[in-house]
Write a protein that holds these residues in place. Structure first.
Motif: not given
Length: 282
Positions: A2, A4, A30, A178, A181-182
């Motif tokens: 992910d 961060s 995020f 990441p 996926k969105r």
């Protein structure tokens, strides 16, 4: 994997607003820490020693530099004023190319501006972006001047991924996961030149789609039709436009740090001419 922490390069240029809008939108999506990076050269410019009044001119230049720093910090503060995520501010030491490498490793994603070809400092800016892509060890999101996203929404609903079966394209696919996926639409564009398709070490585009499927991402396959004289970079940008992509993902290819031109032909074309954000990985 992910995201961060996101680092955005902040300066006093007009293009910083677009950079900050994308950075804030991504950090909000995020819930990532957003780090603003101000990079200054610690060295005196070479022209100081080339003119009789160089020292005096340098002293006159320093207040302008200070004002630019204040403008950059103010832009970052205004952009993050209503942020619901953590923010941080860093001032890099040494030359900007040193700062983006050193400080950039604090983040999972770097955001920089696209070099402006009409700007007199474009070659300096281009070298900065190239260094970030090839030497930071992080994926780099290059933002052109253009429409600003809504800060409260994920800005990349449609993503085009360039795939030519190499290590670099596999790295870019991994680093973009990441974001993919969105997205609501993902297209994998096969851009393997005809003369290279029989190379045993190149992975076919179906491998990219299969890998994404195992991570819950459905991708459509798009075949790039290439003539022998076609420019792959220009063809890739054309397909991204046809698919109405919000983001282009591609691997970066270097020609060697000792050469004047650091980036390979396709990467350089996309870097110079993309009108949408582009994620580069190396």
């Amino acid at each position: 994997m992910d995201i961060s922490a996101i680092m955005v390069h902040v300066d006093a240029s007009q293009s910083v607003e677009a950079r900050l809008c994308h950075a804030v939108a991504l950090a909000g999506s995020f819930n990532a820490t957003l780090i603003g990076l101000l990079s200054l050269s610690a060295d005196e410019p070479a022209w100081v020693y080339r003119t009789a009044d160089g020292r005096r001119e340098r002293q006159a230049y320093e207040p302008d530099l200070g004002a630019a720093c204040e403008t950059a910090r103010e832009a970052f503060d205004i952009a993050t004023e209503a942020a619901t995520f953590a923010v941080d501010w860093r001032v890099g030491e040494g030359a900007p190319t040193d700062a983006i490498q050193c400080e950039g490793r604090l983040a999972d994603l770097l955001i920089v501006g696209q070099p402006n070809r009409s700007n007199t400092d474009s070659e300096v800016a281009r070298h900065f972006v190239e260094t970030a892509i090839l030497s930071s060890g992080r994926p780099v999101l290059v933002i052109p001047q253009g429409p600003l996203p809504y800060a409260s929404t994920f800005p990349y609903g449609s993503i085009v991924v360039a795939w030519n079966g190499t290590r670099e394209s596999a790295r870019a696919l991994h680093d973009a996961l990441p974001l993919l996926k969105r997205a609501t639409q993902v297209d994998v564009v096969s851009c393997i030149p005809p003369h290279a398709r029989r190379k045993a070490e190149l992975s076919p585009p179906a491998y990219a789609a299969n890998w994404l499927a195992r991570h819950g991402v459905h991708a459509s396959m798009v075949e790039m039709v290439l003539e022998r004289s076609a420019d792959i970079g220009e063809s890739l940008l054309a397909i991204a436009g046809q698919r109405r992509a919000d983001l282009l993902v591609c691997g970066a290819y270097g020609r060697g740090l000792l050469r004047e031109e650091l980036l390979g032909g396709v990467t350089d074309t996309v870097l110079r001419h993309a009108t949408i954000p582009t994620l580069f990985s190396y």
